[in-house]
Motif scaffolding. Structure first.
Motif, PDB file in Angstrom:
ATOM      1  N   MET A 130       1.825  37.614   3.132  1.00 43.74           N
ATOM      2  CA  MET A 130       3.240  37.306   2.946  1.00 43.74           C
ATOM      3  C   MET A 130       3.462  35.811   2.843  1.00 43.74           C
ATOM      4  SD  MET A 130       5.372  39.787   5.501  1.00 43.74           S
ATOM      5  CE  MET A 130       4.975  41.515   5.692  1.00 43.74           C
ATOM      6  N   VAL A 131       4.441  35.429   2.034  1.00 45.54           N
ATOM      7  CA  VAL A 131       4.911  34.050   1.987  1.00 45.54           C
ATOM      8  C   VAL A 131       6.412  34.060   2.234  1.00 45.54           C
ATOM      9  CG1 VAL A 131       5.046  34.171  -0.544  1.00 45.54           C
ATOM     10  CG2 VAL A 131       5.116  31.947   0.603  1.00 45.54           C
ATOM     11  N   MET A 132       6.836  33.403   3.298  1.00 48.67           N
ATOM     12  CA  MET A 132       8.254  33.313   3.666  1.00 48.67           C
ATOM     13  C   MET A 132       8.912  34.688   3.711  1.00 48.67           C
ATOM     14  SD  MET A 132       8.241  30.044   3.990  1.00 48.67           S
ATOM     15  CE  MET A 132       9.933  29.538   4.171  1.00 48.67           C
ATOM     16  N   GLY A 133       8.210  35.678   4.254  1.00 47.16           N
ATOM     17  CA  GLY A 133       8.759  37.020   4.412  1.00 47.16           C
ATOM     18  C   GLY A 133       8.708  37.883   3.163  1.00 47.16           C
ATOM     19  N   LYS A 134       8.068  37.398   2.098  1.00 40.81           N
ATOM     20  CA  LYS A 134       7.915  38.182   0.872  1.00 40.81           C
ATOM     21  C   LYS A 134       6.440  38.532   0.673  1.00 40.81           C
ATOM     22  CE  LYS A 134      11.766  35.781  -1.418  1.00 40.81           C
ATOM     23  NZ  LYS A 134      12.171  34.952  -2.583  1.00 40.81           N
ATOM     24  N   VAL A 135       6.168  39.735   0.191  1.00 41.29           N
ATOM     25  CA  VAL A 135       4.792  40.202   0.040  1.00 41.29           C
ATOM     26  C   VAL A 135       4.187  39.634  -1.241  1.00 41.29           C
ATOM     27  CG1 VAL A 135       3.341  42.235  -0.312  1.00 41.29           C
ATOM     28  CG2 VAL A 135       5.193  42.301   1.374  1.00 41.29           C
ATOM     29  N   VAL A 136       2.987  39.072  -1.099  1.00 40.84           N
ATOM     30  CA  VAL A 136       2.242  38.560  -2.255  1.00 40.84           C
ATOM     31  C   VAL A 136       1.279  39.639  -2.756  1.00 40.84           C
ATOM     32  CG1 VAL A 136       0.763  36.713  -3.145  1.00 40.84           C
ATOM     33  CG2 VAL A 136       2.406  36.226  -1.315  1.00 40.84           C
ATOM     34  N   VAL A 137       0.416  40.117  -1.864  1.00 37.81           N
ATOM     35  CA  VAL A 137      -0.485  41.230  -2.174  1.00 37.81           C
ATOM     36  C   VAL A 137      -0.578  42.116  -0.940  1.00 37.81           C
ATOM     37  CG1 VAL A 137      -1.880  40.070  -3.937  1.00 37.81           C
ATOM     38  CG2 VAL A 137      -2.508  39.825  -1.529  1.00 37.81           C
ATOM     39  N   ALA A 138      -0.941  43.371  -1.139  1.00 39.90           N
ATOM     40  CA  ALA A 138      -1.097  44.316  -0.034  1.00 39.90           C
ATOM     41  C   ALA A 138      -2.180  45.318  -0.396  1.00 39.90           C
ATOM     42  CB  ALA A 138       0.220  45.032   0.265  1.00 39.90           C
ATOM     43  N   THR A 139      -2.746  45.956   0.629  1.00 38.88           N
ATOM     44  CA  THR A 139      -3.758  46.975   0.372  1.00 38.88           C
ATOM     45  C   THR A 139      -3.103  48.234  -0.180  1.00 38.88           C
ATOM     46  OG1 THR A 139      -3.592  47.838   2.624  1.00 38.88           O
ATOM     47  CG2 THR A 139      -5.220  46.100   2.236  1.00 38.88           C
ATOM     48  N   GLU A 140      -3.917  49.086  -0.769  1.00 38.82           N
ATOM     49  CA  GLU A 140      -3.400  50.311  -1.377  1.00 38.82           C
ATOM     50  C   GLU A 140      -2.674  51.167  -0.350  1.00 38.82           C
ATOM     51  OE1 GLU A 140      -5.116  54.276  -3.717  1.00 38.82           O
ATOM     52  OE2 GLU A 140      -6.399  52.522  -3.461  1.00 38.82           O
ATOM     53  N   LYS A 141      -3.225  51.272   0.859  1.00 39.79           N
ATOM     54  CA  LYS A 141      -2.590  52.129   1.865  1.00 39.79           C
ATOM     55  C   LYS A 141      -1.326  51.498   2.446  1.00 39.79           C
ATOM     56  CE  LYS A 141      -6.217  55.295   3.116  1.00 39.79           C
ATOM     57  NZ  LYS A 141      -6.889  56.048   4.197  1.00 39.79           N
ATOM     58  N   TRP A 142      -1.215  50.187   2.410  1.00 38.04           N
ATOM     59  CA  TRP A 142       0.035  49.544   2.822  1.00 38.04           C
ATOM     60  C   TRP A 142       1.163  49.989   1.902  1.00 38.04           C
ATOM     61  CZ3 TRP A 142       0.781  46.002   6.922  1.00 38.04           C
ATOM     62  CH2 TRP A 142       2.043  45.388   6.962  1.00 38.04           C
ATOM     63  N   TRP A 143       0.867  50.052   0.592  1.00 37.82           N
ATOM     64  CA  TRP A 143       1.885  50.492  -0.365  1.00 37.82           C
ATOM     65  C   TRP A 143       2.197  51.976  -0.211  1.00 37.82           C
ATOM     66  CZ3 TRP A 143       4.686  46.851  -1.772  1.00 37.82           C
ATOM     67  CH2 TRP A 143       4.202  45.622  -2.224  1.00 37.82           C
ATOM     68  N   ARG A 144       1.320  52.732   0.437  1.00 36.64           N
ATOM     69  CA  ARG A 144       1.580  54.157   0.625  1.00 36.64           C
ATOM     70  C   ARG A 144       2.491  54.438   1.816  1.00 36.64           C
ATOM     71  NH1 ARG A 144      -4.283  57.095  -0.082  1.00 36.64           N
ATOM     72  NH2 ARG A 144      -4.816  56.244  -2.145  1.00 36.64           N
ATOM     73  N   LEU A 145       2.747  53.422   2.645  1.00 38.41           N
ATOM     74  CA  LEU A 145       3.738  53.600   3.710  1.00 38.41           C
ATOM     75  C   LEU A 145       5.101  53.867   3.083  1.00 38.41           C
ATOM     76  CD1 LEU A 145       2.739  50.582   6.012  1.00 38.41           C
ATOM     77  CD2 LEU A 145       2.266  52.996   6.452  1.00 38.41           C
ATOM     78  N   ALA A 146       5.998  54.473   3.849  1.00 42.64           N
ATOM     79  CA  ALA A 146       7.352  54.719   3.339  1.00 42.64           C
ATOM     80  C   ALA A 146       7.984  53.402   2.904  1.00 42.64           C
ATOM     81  CB  ALA A 146       8.192  55.387   4.423  1.00 42.64           C
ATOM     82  N   ALA A 147       8.769  53.451   1.833  1.00 44.14           N
ATOM     83  CA  ALA A 147       9.353  52.229   1.264  1.00 44.14           C
ATOM     84  C   ALA A 147      10.133  51.438   2.311  1.00 44.14           C
ATOM     85  CB  ALA A 147      10.266  52.594   0.090  1.00 44.14           C
ATOM     86  N   GLU A 185       8.058  52.805  -8.862  1.00 39.23           N
ATOM     87  CA  GLU A 185       6.925  53.600  -8.390  1.00 39.23           C
ATOM     88  C   GLU A 185       6.356  53.039  -7.089  1.00 39.23           C
ATOM     89  OE1 GLU A 185       4.138  53.784 -11.583  1.00 39.23           O
ATOM     90  OE2 GLU A 185       5.334  55.213 -12.763  1.00 39.23           O
ATOM     91  N   GLN A 186       6.324  51.712  -6.964  1.00 38.20           N
ATOM     92  CA  GLN A 186       5.762  51.095  -5.763  1.00 38.20           C
ATOM     93  C   GLN A 186       6.832  50.596  -4.802  1.00 38.20           C
ATOM     94  OE1 GLN A 186       2.740  48.217  -7.318  1.00 38.20           O
ATOM     95  NE2 GLN A 186       1.322  49.551  -6.233  1.00 38.20           N
ATOM     96  N   ASN A 187       8.112  50.786  -5.149  1.00 37.66           N
ATOM     97  CA  ASN A 187       9.220  50.383  -4.273  1.00 37.66           C
ATOM     98  C   ASN A 187       9.119  48.919  -3.857  1.00 37.66           C
ATOM     99  OD1 ASN A 187      10.586  53.025  -3.979  1.00 37.66           O
ATOM    100  ND2 ASN A 187       8.667  53.620  -3.009  1.00 37.66           N
ATOM    101  N   THR A 230      14.040  52.062 -16.953  1.00 36.36           N
ATOM    102  CA  THR A 230      12.983  52.873 -17.546  1.00 36.36           C
ATOM    103  C   THR A 230      12.424  53.772 -16.459  1.00 36.36           C
ATOM    104  OG1 THR A 230      11.189  51.312 -17.045  1.00 36.36           O
ATOM    105  CG2 THR A 230      12.415  50.957 -19.098  1.00 36.36           C
ATOM    106  N   GLN A 231      11.438  54.571 -16.814  1.00 37.00           N
ATOM    107  CA  GLN A 231      10.870  55.474 -15.819  1.00 37.00           C
ATOM    108  C   GLN A 231      10.240  54.710 -14.658  1.00 37.00           C
ATOM    109  OE1 GLN A 231       8.266  58.408 -17.484  1.00 37.00           O
ATOM    110  NE2 GLN A 231       7.828  59.392 -15.534  1.00 37.00           N
ATOM    111  N   GLN A 232       9.678  53.540 -14.931  1.00 38.24           N
ATOM    112  CA  GLN A 232       8.961  52.787 -13.895  1.00 38.24           C
ATOM    113  C   GLN A 232       9.766  51.616 -13.338  1.00 38.24           C
ATOM    114  OE1 GLN A 232       5.081  51.422 -15.064  1.00 38.24           O
ATOM    115  NE2 GLN A 232       4.589  50.593 -13.047  1.00 38.24           N
TER     116      GLN A 232
END
Length: 416
Positions: free
Chosen positions: A173-190, A296-298, A381-383
């Motif tokens: 995270m940078v200043m409370g914003k996500v830069v990158v995350a693991t695949e399972k982190w993105w699978r947590l509820a939005a 799709e990734q919220n 769009t759809q995504q």
């Protein structure tokens, strides 16, 4: 007089106040007023009437009951506070309470005084939802993100670091914003991903933390550990794990080893965080702000100064960043309420529905607004969903073309 917000939390069964929080020029409400606000809701409930919101000339009031145990009431004089926003605000605040103290203590109110003390741990996070912020995840229920020019390098380092820490859940995270995350982190509820980012962003700076947290949807009664490590000021790596490893072990053995070679890319995140994506991706000069949502990734990008601070200051007299933020939040609310309705029943019930004589015979994919000091355009769009604020000089007939080109540019050139 400045706009104010007041939040009340009460035990549903007894009406006993658990806490009161406020923003702006708010004075403490007398107990008689608190009792009246709760009493009118209880009276309606006893008559099989669900009272969710009401308005006076200058105040909007919303009620929500959670788990038949906790009642939240919010009152605001803010002009841009919609029912959609206030409904999500109350949902976020209850989830923040679950995040930090667990669901059991909120449902089984055996000791009210002890619960009051425990709830103090939630105040910083709750206040961050009440305060004006440059994030928008509280409204979109998506996590605010930053696209770094070194995304691939940082993603690889994060995946290896998280694996070495015997976890599957981690993010940078940078200043409370996500830069990158693991695949399972993105699978947590939005909402969980959004809450974790807001929690880290609301805490005072610290070199490291070991925080017990509950996942409101995934694990509301069994705690996990949220560990954070400051890599450079403003940039933190976060882990979700069980009893092991220890904070000291990760700090001593893993942080230096995996992150010290990446000092420059980490500093680059700080340079990018305000614009949210690299300056090598140019935007049309008439664009004053944008909100891009990956459905799709919220996750979303929320940008109020897309051409840099200096350019923003030149345009500031016409449309300062605070006004841009208010415009984008209102336009998002209008679009998702009337034109791009959500699939969930909860959001439909909270939405503001515009009345049309004939109704829609199709599902709208685009909408726009033209006002005296700005124009807005949204495309779905759809995504993705893209919401743009333009300078008033931008020709209305050109908005669709500019929005389409901007969406293609952001989704094809950026990994978002």
């Amino acid at each position: 007089m400045a706009a104010s917000v007041q939040l009340l939390c009460l035990a549903t069964s007894s009406g006993v106040p658990l806490y009161c929080r406020s923003k702006g020029e708010s004075r403490q409400l007398p107990f008689s007023v608190i009792g009246s606000l709760n009493g009118v809701h209880m009276f309606g409930s006893n008559q099989d009437v669900l009272l969710t919101s009401t308005c006076t000339d200058n105040t909007r009031v919303c009620w929500r009951v959670f788990q038949d145990s906790i009642t939240l009431i919010v009152m605001t004089s803010e002009e841009d506070a919609s029912d959609l926003y206030l409904g999500r605000l109350l949902d976020n605040i209850f989830s923040a309470m679950v995040l930090l103290i667990g669901l059991d203590d909120l449902v089984n109110l055996k000791n009210v005084e002890r619960l009051k003390r425990e709830l103090r741990a939630c105040y910083k996070l709750i206040d961050s939802f009440l305060a004006a912020s440059d994030w928008i995840g509280d409204l979109t229920q998506c996590v605010d993100c930053v696209v770094s020019p070194d995304t691939d390098i940082l993603q690889e380092a994060l995946d290896v670091f998280v694996g070495a820490a015997e976890s599957n859940f981690g993010c940078l995270m940078v200043m409370g914003k996500v830069v990158v995350a693991t695949e399972k982190w993105w699978r947590l509820a939005a909402q969980e991903v959004m809450l974790l980012a807001w929690l880290v962003g609301s805490l005072a700076p610290s070199s490291s933390r070991d925080y017990p947290i509950y996942l409101p949807q995934g694990s509301p009664t069994v705690p996990h550990r949220l560990m954070t490590f400051q890599l450079v000021p403003g940039v933190e790596v976060c882990l979700l794990c069980g009893p092991t490893p220890s904070l000291q072990q990760v700090q001593a053995e893993l942080v230096e080893r995996f992150w010290s070679p990446l000092l420059e890319p980490l500093k680059g995140c700080l340079r990018t965080h305000q614009r949210c994506f690299p300056t090598s991706t140019p935007l049309h000069p008439s664009i004053l702000g944008l909100l891009l949502i990956n459905r799709e990734q919220n996750k979303n990008l929320f940008i109020l100064q897309p051409h840099g601070v200096e350019h923003s200051q030149q345009q500031g007299a016409a449309l300062p960043p605070t006004r841009r933020k208010s415009i984008l939040r209102l336009f998002y609310t209008l679009a998702v309420s009337a034109y791009f309705p959500a699939d969930t029943t909860e959001d439909k019930s909270a939405a503001l529905h515009e009345q049309f004589h004939t109704g829609f015979t199709h599902s709208p994919a685009e909408c726009y607004v033209a006002a005296d000091d700005h124009k807005c355009y949204a495309i779905q769009t759809q995504q993705h969903q893209l919401f743009l604020t333009f300078a008033p000089e931008a020709p209305t007939f050109a908005l669709r073309s500019l929005a389409t080109k901007t969406l293609n540019l952001l989704t094809k050139e950026l990994p978002f």
